[in-house]
Structure formats: C-alpha cells, structure tokens
Design a protein around this motif. Structure first.
Motif, mmCIF file in Angstrom:
data_model
loop_
_atom_site.group_PDB
_atom_site.id
_atom_site.type_symbol
_atom_site.label_atom_id
_atom_site.label_comp_id
_atom_site.label_asym_id
_atom_site.label_seq_id
_atom_site.Cartn_x
_atom_site.Cartn_y
_atom_site.Cartn_z
ATOM 1 N N MET A 1 -2.213 6.771 9.612
ATOM 2 C CA MET A 1 -2.831 5.448 9.487
ATOM 3 C C MET A 1 -4.007 5.265 10.441
ATOM 4 O O MET A 1 -5.088 4.807 10.051
ATOM 5 N N PHE A 2 -3.813 5.612 11.712
ATOM 6 C CA PHE A 2 -4.885 5.454 12.696
ATOM 7 C C PHE A 2 -5.343 6.810 13.242
ATOM 8 O O PHE A 2 -5.973 6.891 14.294
ATOM 9 N N GLY B 1 1.242 -1.131 -0.828
ATOM 10 C CA GLY B 1 0.226 -1.411 -1.834
ATOM 11 C C GLY B 1 -1.177 -1.242 -1.299
ATOM 12 O O GLY B 1 -1.411 -0.857 -0.159
ATOM 13 N N GLY B 2 -2.143 -1.524 -2.165
ATOM 14 C CA GLY B 2 -3.541 -1.389 -1.805
ATOM 15 C C GLY B 2 -4.063 0.005 -2.083
ATOM 16 O O GLY B 2 -3.381 0.866 -2.647
ATOM 17 N N ASP B 3 -5.294 0.249 -1.691
ATOM 18 C CA ASP B 3 -5.960 1.525 -1.942
ATOM 19 C C ASP B 3 -5.464 2.622 -0.995
ATOM 20 O O ASP B 3 -4.789 2.355 -0.003
ATOM 21 N N ASN B 4 -5.854 3.864 -1.319
ATOM 22 C CA ASN B 4 -5.653 4.965 -0.382
ATOM 23 C C ASN B 4 -6.422 4.666 0.900
ATOM 24 O O ASN B 4 -7.559 4.169 0.846
ATOM 25 N N TYR B 5 -5.833 4.974 2.035
ATOM 26 C CA TYR B 5 -6.502 4.710 3.311
ATOM 27 C C TYR B 5 -6.870 5.996 4.055
ATOM 28 O O TYR B 5 -7.624 5.966 5.025
ATOM 29 N N PHE B 6 -6.333 7.146 3.603
ATOM 30 C CA PHE B 6 -6.602 8.399 4.309
ATOM 31 C C PHE B 6 -6.502 9.562 3.338
ATOM 32 O O PHE B 6 -5.670 9.546 2.418
ATOM 33 N N ALA B 7 -7.357 10.552 3.543
ATOM 34 C CA ALA B 7 -7.316 11.767 2.726
ATOM 35 C C ALA B 7 -7.536 12.966 3.627
ATOM 36 O O ALA B 7 -8.354 12.930 4.552
ATOM 37 N N ILE B 8 -6.772 14.009 3.375
ATOM 38 C CA ILE B 8 -6.916 15.219 4.171
ATOM 39 C C ILE B 8 -7.064 16.414 3.243
ATOM 40 O O ILE B 8 -6.382 16.524 2.228
ATOM 41 N N LYS B 9 -8.010 17.274 3.583
ATOM 42 C CA LYS B 9 -8.303 18.442 2.767
ATOM 43 C C LYS B 9 -7.201 19.483 2.922
ATOM 44 O O LYS B 9 -6.829 19.842 4.026
ATOM 45 N N THR C 1 -5.399 -13.327 7.336
ATOM 46 C CA THR C 1 -5.736 -12.797 6.020
ATOM 47 C C THR C 1 -4.498 -12.610 5.158
ATOM 48 O O THR C 1 -3.358 -12.750 5.623
ATOM 49 N N GLU C 2 -4.764 -12.274 3.902
ATOM 50 C CA GLU C 2 -3.720 -11.862 2.973
ATOM 51 C C GLU C 2 -3.955 -10.404 2.610
ATOM 52 O O GLU C 2 -5.068 -9.892 2.739
ATOM 53 N N ALA C 3 -2.909 -9.729 2.158
ATOM 54 C CA ALA C 3 -3.014 -8.306 1.858
ATOM 55 C C ALA C 3 -4.169 -8.021 0.904
ATOM 56 O O ALA C 3 -4.295 -8.655 -0.153
ATOM 57 N N GLY C 4 -5.027 -7.107 1.311
ATOM 58 C CA GLY C 4 -6.142 -6.669 0.479
ATOM 59 C C GLY C 4 -7.391 -7.511 0.596
ATOM 60 O O GLY C 4 -8.405 -7.213 -0.053
ATOM 61 N N LYS C 5 -7.365 -8.586 1.390
ATOM 62 C CA LYS C 5 -8.499 -9.507 1.444
ATOM 63 C C LYS C 5 -9.184 -9.563 2.803
ATOM 64 O O LYS C 5 -9.971 -10.474 3.075
ATOM 65 N N LEU C 6 -8.906 -8.590 3.659
ATOM 66 C CA LEU C 6 -9.527 -8.598 4.986
ATOM 67 C C LEU C 6 -11.044 -8.546 4.890
ATOM 68 O O LEU C 6 -11.755 -9.163 5.690
ATOM 69 N N SER C 7 -11.562 -7.824 3.916
ATOM 70 C CA SER C 7 -13.017 -7.688 3.777
ATOM 71 C C SER C 7 -13.689 -9.036 3.528
ATOM 72 O O SER C 7 -14.869 -9.221 3.860
ATOM 73 N N GLY D 1 -1.235 -12.480 9.517
ATOM 74 C CA GLY D 1 -1.103 -12.440 8.072
ATOM 75 C C GLY D 1 -0.589 -11.090 7.624
ATOM 76 O O GLY D 1 0.055 -10.368 8.384
ATOM 77 N N SER D 2 -0.892 -10.714 6.383
ATOM 78 C CA SER D 2 -0.424 -9.434 5.855
ATOM 79 C C SER D 2 -1.602 -8.511 5.557
ATOM 80 O O SER D 2 -2.682 -8.964 5.170
ATOM 81 N N ILE D 3 -1.386 -7.197 5.746
ATOM 82 C CA ILE D 3 -2.422 -6.195 5.480
ATOM 83 C C ILE D 3 -1.810 -5.032 4.700
ATOM 84 O O ILE D 3 -0.647 -4.686 4.887
ATOM 85 N N ASN D 4 -2.618 -4.429 3.824
ATOM 86 C CA ASN D 4 -2.156 -3.274 3.055
ATOM 87 C C ASN D 4 -3.130 -2.109 3.207
ATOM 88 O O ASN D 4 -3.990 -2.117 4.091
ATOM 89 N N GLY D 5 -3.008 -1.103 2.331
ATOM 90 C CA GLY D 5 -3.832 0.094 2.453
ATOM 91 C C GLY D 5 -5.315 -0.175 2.385
ATOM 92 O O GLY D 5 -6.118 0.461 3.081
ATOM 93 N N THR D 6 -5.732 -1.125 1.554
ATOM 94 C CA THR D 6 -7.149 -1.487 1.443
ATOM 95 C C THR D 6 -7.674 -1.983 2.782
ATOM 96 O O THR D 6 -8.782 -1.619 3.216
ATOM 97 N N ASP D 7 -6.880 -2.794 3.453
ATOM 98 C CA ASP D 7 -7.284 -3.343 4.756
ATOM 99 C C ASP D 7 -7.297 -2.263 5.840
ATOM 100 O O ASP D 7 -8.156 -2.265 6.726
#
Length: 529
Positions: free
Chosen positions: A125-126, A97-105, A32-38, A56-62
C-alpha cells in the motif's frame, strides 16, 4: 514608465498571491467518502501538499492518489513531483473496492493489487514512499499485510494501532529511520523479516499480555542500532536469523517457556555479551545460533534436561558434547574436561582470546568449523581414534603447532585451511590417518610434518594420493629428530564392545551417545548421528 511600473507591481502581487496559495495548500485536512478523495483536493494543489489529514472512508482509488501525492505512482518505479511527507489517516477507515493502487513487474507481465478487505493495510500500500516521514494508520486497522510500508526509507514515525493482530512478511523492511517500536498486546503474528534492515531501530517493546509464540525468521535482522531485547513470556521459539547482523545488540533476556533458538538466530551480533539464563524448557539450539558474538558466559537452569553449563561453557548429553564456548571469555587457555567425547560444530569459532587448548583422551570427534577463526597458537590432542571434521581449524591465523599425542583416524577437507603460521604437525600411532583433500594449505611458512621414522614414506604417499596438502611447501620428517617419543596410544586398537548411554550392549553404531571399549583397555565415548 508609470504603466510599466504598475504592471511590474501587479505581476509581483499576483505571484505573491500564487505563492501564498501554494504555501497554504501544504497543510490540508479533509473529510471524504471512498473513491472521492480527488474531489476534495484540487489537481493543481495535489503535488504541493506536504501534510495531510483524512477522515471518512478511503479505498484503492484514494490510495493511488495518496501514492502520487507522496512521489510515487501505480508502477513500483513510477515517480511524481508529489511532496507529501506527513499523512494522518488515524480517523479514516480503509474499505474494500476502488481501482488498483499498485503494480509490480513479474517477468513479462505485471501483478496488480487492489483492496479486498476492510480495515487492512494491504500489500504494498505505501511501499517505496521515500518522501514519507510520518504515517498515522487508521485506529481500526486489524492487519498490516506484506511489504505494506517496506522501503519507506525516511519514515521516522509509524505507530502500530491497538487493534492489529498480524503484521505480515517484510511489512516494514528498510524503514531505515524508525527509532522505536511498540507492539500492542493484540498482535499474535509477526511475519518473516517484518522489521528487517530498520537501521535506526534502537528499541523494541512488547506490550504486557502479548501472545506471540514465535519470533519469525529474519524478523529483526540487520537492525544495526538495536541495543537490547527482552522477549515476552509467550515466546517459545526464536526463528532462524531473527537477529542476525544486529551489530549493536549487547544483551538478550529470554522467556521462561523458550523451547528453541533457531539457526543463525544471533549470528554476527558482534556486541552481544550478556545472555539471561537458558530456561529448563530449552531443548534445541541450532547451528550458528551465537556465531561470531562476544558472549561472556552461557548459563542454564539446573532443571534443564538437554543442556548444562560449567564455568560458562555450554554442554549437551549430560556433558558428553561440548556445544558452545563463550567467545567473549578473556581466558587464554582452556582444558576440555574429562568425559567430553564430542566438540560440536562451531563450538569455539571466533574465540579470539583463546591461545592454547588441551583435548583429553576421551574426545573422539571435533566437529565442522569447531575452532574456525579462533585465536589458537598451540593445539594438543591426547585422544586416540580422533576424527576431525571439515574446516575444523580453518582460518586460525595464529596457529603455529599441532601435537597429536594419540592416533588420528581421519582428517576431513580444509581442516587446517588458511592457518598461515602453521609450521609443525606431530602425528603419533602406527597407522596412517584417512586424509581428505586440502587438509593443509601452507603458503609463506613451510609446513613440517613429523611422524615415526618407518612411516615417513607411507605418509608422503598418503598425503600425495589424497591431495591433502595444497602446493609443495611442506616436508615429512622423522619425529625422533625433534625428541618426540613413541605414542602412548595406538590407532591399531580395535573395538571389543559397544554400549548405549543407558548401558545396553549393541552390535552396531546406534544414534546418540555410544560407549566403546577398545582392545587396549581404553573406554571412549562417541556421539553417533
């Protein structure tokens, strides 16, 4: 009827095909390319994949997509039906780059995380991917950030890539099924609690040439399966609570350049029996570093200027202060050597085999919790001007009698707390010790305190005013009724001269070892702090 049967058959074939398709999607390899895993993994199949390999490459969206495929989402408590258990991104490259991948209250708001660096396993991340059992990180990974894999409780395999230089705080905390760990020689930094509560971790290997100088606070704490540790030669400091609670840890081998062992470093390592020799460079062993262990002997390099050992017992100040008694020693009795002035904090704590101890005249201070939880049944103290610190003999559940042959200057609070069998305490001297509150806490067994006849009422008054005894289950008696003679030493002796350890006369207490000449001709040593 034939039409009905055909329809049933057709339905079964369709279901079988659907099942086969779903099954085929359980293992997947994509580039894949960054942001296109979906785009590479159809939405209908994402939650059926159990094994996935990415190049390939992965970013926050992936990364967010991968989290969803592994049963989690953006929010820390969000859950999906994802089944991903094995993820191989060893041939992939993490890019910013890419979207937020994690949020904590955090309070009333949320903190969001996105990728800001290349080749970094970013914070959280994981985090919390409890279905993940195998994770292969990118070969080019340079850093593993805080909480990156924390809470992956089923993770059994996750090798540290060869290019990693830093593993930040709590990175692998609560990865409870990791069985082994090899740290490559590129690693120069290990963060606080990075591998804490990895219950299944049995072995840790530091690759030859590794340059880490410090074992961080709580780094391997509560790793209950870890059995042995050999430190790399580069390590100079073992941090606070670094191995605390490692209940199966049986041996530790120290590096030749070690300078400091932090507070609580090996506390509650209840199987720790064997230590290598402390090197010449070791200058600091902090509070409770070996508390509640079963160390059989402490050994120190003959070139060490701060510590020495004799018969497995650790001393400081040229032998003036007894620092640590090996609680795994099987001897039932011990006589503190002449020349010792100070019994350090927790020095004999948890010495369960020790039943009797004799303290010589030169001992003037018994440190806080010095004998706590020990197996003492009888205690004889010869020293005059003795100061007993807080909780010094607390929880000595088998202690039956205490005999102060010399006068006592003061006994701090809770000194004999929870000494359930203590029935007799003998005081010598013509003065009354300074008692703090709740020195004694008698319950089922009546405590009898024996003093000189003319001091009985004075002792009663002093004990009452200071609340030195919790409850009323005690009595103060004339010591002549027990055959106890007059004391050989008298608390009324006054200080005539004071010297430093180097022989210089001083007029006031000076930090370090002081040598004091008393009016009764005695010479004592005292550590002033």
């Amino acid at each position: 009827m034939k039409i009905f049967t055909c329809k049933k058959t057709l339905a079964a074939v369709v279901l079988s095909c659907l099942f086969s398709t779903a099954y085929a999607q359980k293992s997947l390899t994509v580039t894949t390319e960054a942001g296109k895993l979906s785009e590479k993994i159809p939405e209908a199949d994402r939650y059926n994949v159990t094994e996935l390999k990415i190049s390939g490459s992965i970013n926050g969206t992936d990364i967010l997509l991968l989290r969803k495929m592994a049963g989690k989402g953006l929010e820390a408590n969000a859950e999906t039906n994802g089944k991903l258990s094995s993820l191989d991104i060893s041939e992939a490259k993490i890019v910013a780059g890419g979207d937020n991948y994690f949020a904590i209250k955090r309070g009333l708001s949320s903190q969001y995380y996105k990728l800001t660096e290349d080749d970094v396993v970013a914070p959280y991340m994981f985090n919390g991917l409890k279905k993940l059992t195998k994770l292969q990180l990118p070969a080019g990974t340079k850093k593993i950030e805080k909480y990156a894999m924390s809470g992956c409780t089923e993770l059994t395999e996750c090798a540290i890539p060869q290019q990693v230089t830093a593993i930040r705080e709590y990175a692998f905390t609560q990865c409870r099924k990791l069985a082994s760990l090899t740290l490559p020689n590129t690693v120069a930094e290990l963060g606080t609690a990075a591998f804490k509560e990895c219950d299944g971790l049995q072995s840790v290997t530091f690759t030859d040439g590794i340059s880490i100088t410090s074992i961080a606070k709580d780094l391997f704490a509560k790793n209950v399966s870890l059995t042995a540790i050999t430190f790399p030669e580069s390590v100079k400091e073992i941090g606070e609570s670094a191995f605390a609670g490692c209940k199966s840890l049986a041996s530790a081998t120290f590096p030749s350049l070690l300078e400091k062992i932090g507070a609580h470093a090996f506390e509650n390592c209840t199987s720790l029996a064997t230590l290598s020799e402390f090197p010449a460079s070791l200058s600091s062993i902090e509070d409770k570093a070996f508390y509640n262990t079963v160390v059989t002997a402490f050994n120190v390099s003959a070139d060490n200027e701060d510590y020495l050992s004799k018969d497995g017992v650790l001393y400081a100040g040229g032998g003036i202060s007894l620092e640590l008694y090996p609680t795994g020693n099987t001897s039932i009795s011990f006589e503190v050597p002449k020349g010792v002035a100070d019994i350090g904090e927790n020095a004999f704590a948890y010495a369960k085999n020790l039943k009797t101890i004799k303290l010589p005249e030169g001992v003037t201070t018994i440190g806080e919790s010095a004998f706590a939880f020990s197996g003492l049944t009888q205690l004889t103290i010869l020293g005059s001007g003795m100061s007993i610190k807080k909780s010094a003999f607390s929880n000595c559940s088998e202690l039956e009698s205490v005999d102060f042959k010399g006068a006592v200057s003061g006994i701090d609070e809770y000194a004999f707390q929870n000494t359930k069998k203590l029935s007799a305490v003998y005081f010598a001297g013509t003065g009354i010790p300074e008692f703090k509150k709740y020195v004694f806490t008698p319950k089922a067994v009546k405590l009898k305190i024996y003093v000189q006849k003319e001091l009985v009422e004075k002792y009663k008054d002093a004990l009452s005013k200071s609340n030195a005894i919790l409850g009323s289950n005690f009595e103060v008696l004339d010591n002549t009724t027990t055959g106890v003679g007059s004391p050989s030493l008298d608390r009324t002796a006054t200080e005539e001269a004071r010297y430093t350890i180097s022989g210089h006369r001083v007029s006031t207490p000076t930090k370090g070892i002081n040598i004091i000449k008393l009016s009764n001709g005695k010479v004592i040593k005292r550590i002033e702090k």
